[in-house]
Design a protein around this motif. Sequence first.
Motif, PDB file in Angstrom:
ATOM      1  N   ALA A 318       0.893  -1.136   0.014  1.00 47.74           N
ATOM      2  CA  ALA A 318       0.063   0.011   0.063  1.00 47.74           C
ATOM      3  C   ALA A 318       0.780   1.402  -0.100  1.00 47.74           C
ATOM      4  CB  ALA A 318      -0.972  -0.146   1.133  1.00 47.74           C
ATOM      5  N   ILE A 319       0.291   2.361  -0.430  1.00 47.58           N
ATOM      6  CA  ILE A 319       0.816   3.538  -0.403  1.00 47.58           C
ATOM      7  C   ILE A 319       0.041   4.515   0.448  1.00 47.58           C
ATOM      8  CG2 ILE A 319       1.458   5.637  -1.754  1.00 47.58           C
ATOM      9  CD1 ILE A 319       1.329   3.834  -4.400  1.00 47.58           C
ATOM     10  N   ALA A 320       0.849   5.312   1.407  1.00 47.29           N
ATOM     11  CA  ALA A 320       0.254   6.335   2.372  1.00 47.29           C
ATOM     12  C   ALA A 320       0.648   7.708   1.934  1.00 47.29           C
ATOM     13  CB  ALA A 320       0.771   5.984   3.670  1.00 47.29           C
ATOM     14  N   GLU A 321      -0.197   8.573   2.267  1.00 45.98           N
ATOM     15  CA  GLU A 321       0.055   9.967   1.878  1.00 45.98           C
ATOM     16  C   GLU A 321      -0.685  10.730   2.968  1.00 45.98           C
ATOM     17  OE1 GLU A 321      -0.341  13.034  -1.919  1.00 45.98           O
ATOM     18  OE2 GLU A 321      -2.305  12.129  -1.255  1.00 45.98           O
ATOM     19  N   ARG A 322      -0.001  11.926   3.404  1.00 48.46           N
ATOM     20  CA  ARG A 322      -0.471  12.871   4.431  1.00 48.46           C
ATOM     21  C   ARG A 322       0.130  14.129   4.247  1.00 48.46           C
ATOM     22  NH1 ARG A 322      -0.446  14.736   9.856  1.00 48.46           N
ATOM     23  NH2 ARG A 322      -2.722  15.114  10.446  1.00 48.46           N
ATOM     24  N   GLY A 323      -0.405  15.218   3.641  1.00 47.34           N
ATOM     25  CA  GLY A 323       0.331  16.494   3.345  1.00 47.34           C
ATOM     26  C   GLY A 323       1.332  16.103   2.297  1.00 47.34           C
ATOM     27  N   ALA A 324       2.514  16.647   2.727  1.00 49.64           N
ATOM     28  CA  ALA A 324       3.809  16.423   1.832  1.00 49.64           C
ATOM     29  C   ALA A 324       4.295  15.072   1.970  1.00 49.64           C
ATOM     30  CB  ALA A 324       4.734  17.622   2.096  1.00 49.64           C
ATOM     31  N   TRP A 325       4.050  14.253   3.112  1.00 45.23           N
ATOM     32  CA  TRP A 325       4.657  12.957   3.457  1.00 45.23           C
ATOM     33  C   TRP A 325       3.951  12.015   2.683  1.00 45.23           C
ATOM     34  CZ3 TRP A 325       2.258   8.767   5.801  1.00 45.23           C
ATOM     35  CH2 TRP A 325       3.419   7.857   6.259  1.00 45.23           C
ATOM     36  N   SER A 326       4.844  10.967   2.237  1.00 49.93           N
ATOM     37  CA  SER A 326       4.333   9.925   1.566  1.00 49.93           C
ATOM     38  C   SER A 326       5.326   8.661   1.884  1.00 49.93           C
ATOM     39  CB  SER A 326       4.087   9.953   0.183  1.00 49.93           C
ATOM     40  OG  SER A 326       5.402  10.038  -0.397  1.00 49.93           O
ATOM     41  N   ALA A 327       4.679   7.236   1.946  1.00 50.14           N
ATOM     42  CA  ALA A 327       5.496   6.167   2.101  1.00 50.14           C
ATOM     43  C   ALA A 327       4.695   5.016   1.582  1.00 50.14           C
ATOM     44  CB  ALA A 327       5.719   5.855   3.561  1.00 50.14           C
ATOM     45  N   GLU A 328       5.572   3.787   1.265  1.00 49.39           N
ATOM     46  CA  GLU A 328       4.805   2.635   0.593  1.00 49.39           C
ATOM     47  C   GLU A 328       5.581   1.677   1.196  1.00 49.39           C
ATOM     48  OE1 GLU A 328       5.855   2.004  -3.640  1.00 49.39           O
ATOM     49  OE2 GLU A 328       7.043   3.719  -3.460  1.00 49.39           O
ATOM     50  N   GLY A 329       4.866   0.328   0.974  1.00 48.67           N
ATOM     51  CA  GLY A 329       5.485  -0.875   1.469  1.00 48.67           C
ATOM     52  C   GLY A 329       4.509  -1.893   2.030  1.00 48.67           C
ATOM     53  N   ARG A 330       4.754  -3.112   2.103  1.00 51.32           N
ATOM     54  CA  ARG A 330       3.964  -4.046   3.008  1.00 51.32           C
ATOM     55  C   ARG A 330       3.522  -3.521   4.321  1.00 51.32           C
ATOM     56  NH1 ARG A 330       3.418  -9.196   1.076  1.00 51.32           N
ATOM     57  NH2 ARG A 330       3.281 -10.062   3.064  1.00 51.32           N
ATOM     58  N   TRP A 331       4.439  -2.934   4.983  1.00 55.03           N
ATOM     59  CA  TRP A 331       4.065  -2.445   6.199  1.00 55.03           C
ATOM     60  C   TRP A 331       2.800  -1.557   6.225  1.00 55.03           C
ATOM     61  CZ3 TRP A 331       4.100   2.574   7.883  1.00 55.03           C
ATOM     62  CH2 TRP A 331       4.785   3.549   6.917  1.00 55.03           C
ATOM     63  N   VAL A 332       2.651  -0.707   5.145  1.00 51.22           N
ATOM     64  CA  VAL A 332       1.779   0.415   5.107  1.00 51.22           C
ATOM     65  C   VAL A 332       0.059  -0.660   4.815  1.00 51.22           C
ATOM     66  CG1 VAL A 332       0.780   2.137   3.724  1.00 51.22           C
ATOM     67  CG2 VAL A 332       3.261   1.924   4.099  1.00 51.22           C
ATOM     68  N   TRP A 333       0.437  -1.674   3.963  1.00 52.44           N
ATOM     69  CA  TRP A 333      -0.984  -2.458   3.647  1.00 52.44           C
ATOM     70  C   TRP A 333      -1.249  -3.124   5.430  1.00 52.44           C
ATOM     71  CZ3 TRP A 333      -2.518  -7.557   4.798  1.00 52.44           C
ATOM     72  CH2 TRP A 333      -3.703  -8.000   4.059  1.00 52.44           C
ATOM     73  N   TRP A 334      -0.192  -3.542   6.258  1.00 54.44           N
ATOM     74  CA  TRP A 334      -0.571  -4.118   7.401  1.00 54.44           C
ATOM     75  C   TRP A 334      -1.287  -2.969   8.151  1.00 54.44           C
ATOM     76  CZ3 TRP A 334      -1.627  -9.017   8.288  1.00 54.44           C
ATOM     77  CH2 TRP A 334      -0.977  -9.885   7.276  1.00 54.44           C
TER      78      TRP A 334
END
Length: 353
Positions: A318-334
Amino acid sequence: MKRILLVGAGHAHACALAAFARQPLGAAQLTVLAPHERQIYSGMLPGVIAGHLRREEAEFDAEALASRAGARFVKGSATALDPLRRCVSLEDGQALEYDILSLNVGSTVDTSLAGSAQYALPVKPFERLAGVADYLPGRHVAIVGGGAAGCELAMAMRHAGAEASIYAEHPALGPRAQRRLAARLRRLGISFIGNPATAIEEGPVVVSGTSRADYDLVVLAAGATPLAWLRDCGLASDERGFIAVDAELRSTSHRQVFAVGDCATLNDSPHPKSGVFSVRHGELLARNLRHLVSGADLEAYRPQRRALVLLTCGGKYAIAERGAWSAEGRWVWWWKKWIDRRWLKRLKGPDPR
């Protein structure tokens, strides 16, 4: 005793009902009108389509939630609202009267694109879309619309074995998350056409400018529009027809009507139509209904400046976004899975065992 009618069982009303289940509303007659006893949680729909979840794992029992909140549950769909008579008409001819009304009926998909009403499957209602998972392996599917929902569906359908193409100018996310999403779509082999569809024809065939392509299924995920009966009910609205509300989430033209979630537009603080904001609406709605019953002053809604977006990518990624911050990976899915399960647990109530 005030008659309070909640029309719809989306994020906001579900949140309010969960609050009333924990602490009863008080001296009011509460009624909930919704088209289904069991409601699909939209945030988990891609997981159902991808095959990670059974449909029942992504549903909550709206009738049971209403019962725990001390409310009468009426199964049905609204077809008209008369705010002068304070009456909601149902498709079966019934009429429900109220002293206080709250609307959480969401939106529908814009079918103004030529041929879309005949040859495409709209993403809403979700109940129809949830049933396509078994059909997908080996099929070629087009998603018309490049918003978060359209991209999630494309990736879920790809994971389920379909070839997927998206028709849109670009993914509708912030710059960093958009780059992550574009890379993920390429890695999954999903075609991002880069141009919007201009028509859908029998076949189904998607027309985009001078190009034409055949598909087994076209899913319409572009543009939200108000439900027709709501647009014509006489409540003040914005330029698109969504109900205009003030900081207390009350109609700017009819003070006995609240509107929350996607069907509402805050005049002074417009914000994206998403589940994150709808839940905040529900929390304030629960408090303000209590204030109305007790005679206290109502509170004003203050939308958060930045909302968390979590986008599943078909597989357990999964991909995460909040404001200017973003991240991705299996940990985001969990992380998203934990948030979703916590939300459903809140709606399902304590384990009776």
